[in-house]
Structure formats: structure tokens, C-alpha cells
Write an enzyme that holds these catalytic residues in place. Sequence first.
Site, PDB file in Angstrom:
ATOM      1  N   CYS A 115       0.809  -1.219   0.000  1.00  0.00           N
ATOM      2  CA  CYS A 115       0.000   0.000   0.000  1.00  0.00           C
ATOM      3  C   CYS A 115       0.846   1.275   0.000  1.00  0.00           C
ATOM      4  CB  CYS A 115      -0.940   0.011   1.205  1.00  0.00           C
ATOM      5  SG  CYS A 115      -2.044  -1.418   1.281  1.00  0.00           S
ATOM      6  N   HIS A 262      -3.818   7.018   1.228  1.00  0.00           N
ATOM      7  CA  HIS A 262      -4.034   5.698   0.645  1.00  0.00           C
ATOM      8  C   HIS A 262      -5.450   5.259   0.980  1.00  0.00           C
ATOM      9  CE1 HIS A 262      -4.107   1.471   0.057  1.00  0.00           C
ATOM     10  NE2 HIS A 262      -3.993   1.184   1.343  1.00  0.00           N
ATOM     11  N   ASN A 292      -9.992  -0.754  -2.232  1.00  0.00           N
ATOM     12  CA  ASN A 292      -8.578  -0.554  -1.936  1.00  0.00           C
ATOM     13  C   ASN A 292      -7.754  -1.163  -3.072  1.00  0.00           C
ATOM     14  OD1 ASN A 292      -5.942  -0.698  -1.004  1.00  0.00           O
ATOM     15  ND2 ASN A 292      -6.465  -1.481   1.013  1.00  0.00           N
TER      16      ASN A 292
END
Length: 335
Positions: A115, A262, A292
Site C-alpha cells: 500500500c 491511501h 482498496n
Amino acid sequence: MYTSRIAGMGKYVPENVVTNDDLSKLMDTNDAWIQERTGIKERRHIKKGDGNSTAVMGVKAAEIALDRAGISKDEIDLIIFATLSPDYYFPGCGVQVQDMMGIHTCPALDIRNQCSGFVYGISVADQFIKTGMYKNVLLIGSENHSGGLDFSTRGRGVTVIFGDGAGAAVLTRSEQEGHGVLSTHLHSEGKHALELSLKGPSTNHWVPQIIEENPQEDIPYYPYMNGQFVFKNAVVRFSEVIMEGLKTNGLDVNDIDMLVPHQANLRISQFIQKKFQLSDDKVYNNIQRYGNTTAASIPIALCEAWEEGKVKEGDTVVLAAFGSGFTWGSAVIKW
């Protein structure tokens, strides 16, 4: 010493939209349950046969970024590719992109920081540009999560979160002091590595085939996440690394024009927004539409924010990420 600036951005997401209701037909879940815990309404998944892969989506985003930057592929000095879902164990996606785009024999560097991959990539590109070693760097974040998710009730806690897509940026040399990437800040804490992890193969040879070939009760091939533990660490590290970036540049929270976190979980973003008392127009979230997309989430969100006119020349933009590893980082940019 030079500075580096983002000269162009691009994004690509598959056309196939997968809603929460679609997932509820495959596992014991529902739209309300998913939205309450993640904020996600839908995500994009590669559809078998649509020609997409992690590298292919990266190329599609990169071509847009190059066009917007007004830079030819022949002017690229370095390719940086961030992903946790490469097409192969090896070689990495960077050289695949190089081949697909017909880019000359510049170096191709693959980053495995999940991430945080795009923020790590900005830092790496920035250092190469600042020292004068390279002038133009192509940075890509791309993910094919759907090929490796458990679409049964057993995997719902993870599967409902992730989506596919790619984002790209072209960073280029600038001599304008006080503009571009002002600073980057990177951290990791390996002792928590297994709290968000995948101990398995690539998305080209995944769980159904492996189970058929070697039946077993304990299946370590799907992603595992200790959700509450990750959440608690994320909100702390997000806050710390954002403040670290601001303090380094003599700024405070009021100087932020746009925070692009993020897109891990809408609840995390909302927690940070509330803590820093940022108005809605100063935080960009699109996890509701894409889920995500790990290394691709920040470049997709930053690209959209710029396309919508929410990031303008002279704005102070803060990027922040936290993810598997644990790894986390931030970048402060004067647009």
C-alpha cells in the site's frame, strides 16, 4: 540540486464494476455490512479474457501520464513499478512495461512495499532526479487483486475490500526552488509483517488449481489481515508521518490544500480528517467507487483530484500511506 515535479498523471480501471450486491451472491455479506465497515460501495475487477493484467493496466495508465506530461517514451530515464500482485514471481512488471511500450534500455526498478508502494516510489524517483542522475522517471502503481481473492464466506473480511486498477505519474527535473516534491518520509516495522500478509503463489496460478492439485484444510494462499490491529496501527502511523512531513517543511495542518491518503478504509481516512480538523474539500477519497487498490490507490486518487480541478498549481498536497510490512510514508508536494 534539482527538484522533481509531477509533470503528468494517468489512471486506468477495468470496465467491470462489482457491487456489494454482486458479492452478496457469492458469500454471506450484504451492502450495509460492507459500507458500514469499509465505506466501499463498488470496485473494479479484471474480467477473464478482457486482456488486462497488472502490467497491461500499468501501461494504459502510463501512456496517459506520458501524453499529459508532453514527454516521449524515449525520454524516460527510469521506470519504477510498485505492486504486490505482479504478473509473475519474476521478472518484475517494470521490464514488462518497458517491452510493451517499446522503451529503450533504461533501468526498470520494481518496488514491493504494498500500500505504501507509490509513496516509496516517489521518494526513490525524487532522489534520482535531485542528484541529477535522471531527468524523467515513469512511476507506476498497479494491482490485480481479484485474481487472488477468496470469493467464499471464509474470505469475506478481506475480499470485499480490494479492487483492481492502475495509476501512473511522470516525475521530471525542475530548477524552480520551493516547488515540486518538497520532502518524503518513509518507515517500516517488520515485526508486524504477518498481520497483513499473503503466503502464496502468483495470480497466474491461484488457489482453486492448487487446492485441486494438493487438497488441504489449512489454506495459506489467500490474503490474511488482522483487521483491528491494522486499523489501530494505521491511524497512529498516518498521523505521525503526516506531521513529520509538515514539520520538516515548516508547515502546519492549516497549510494543507489537499490530503490524498491511501484508500485503505474510508473509516481510517475519516478518522484522520477529523483529528486534523480538515474540511471535506481538503481530503480526497474515492474508495467508495474503487475499493482498496493498494499501490494504485494514491495515484488513481491523485489523478482524479487533479482531473476534477481539486488540485491546482501552487497547492500544498500531502500524500500518506500505510500498509503491509508494516510500511508507511508521506510526501509533501507543492503542485
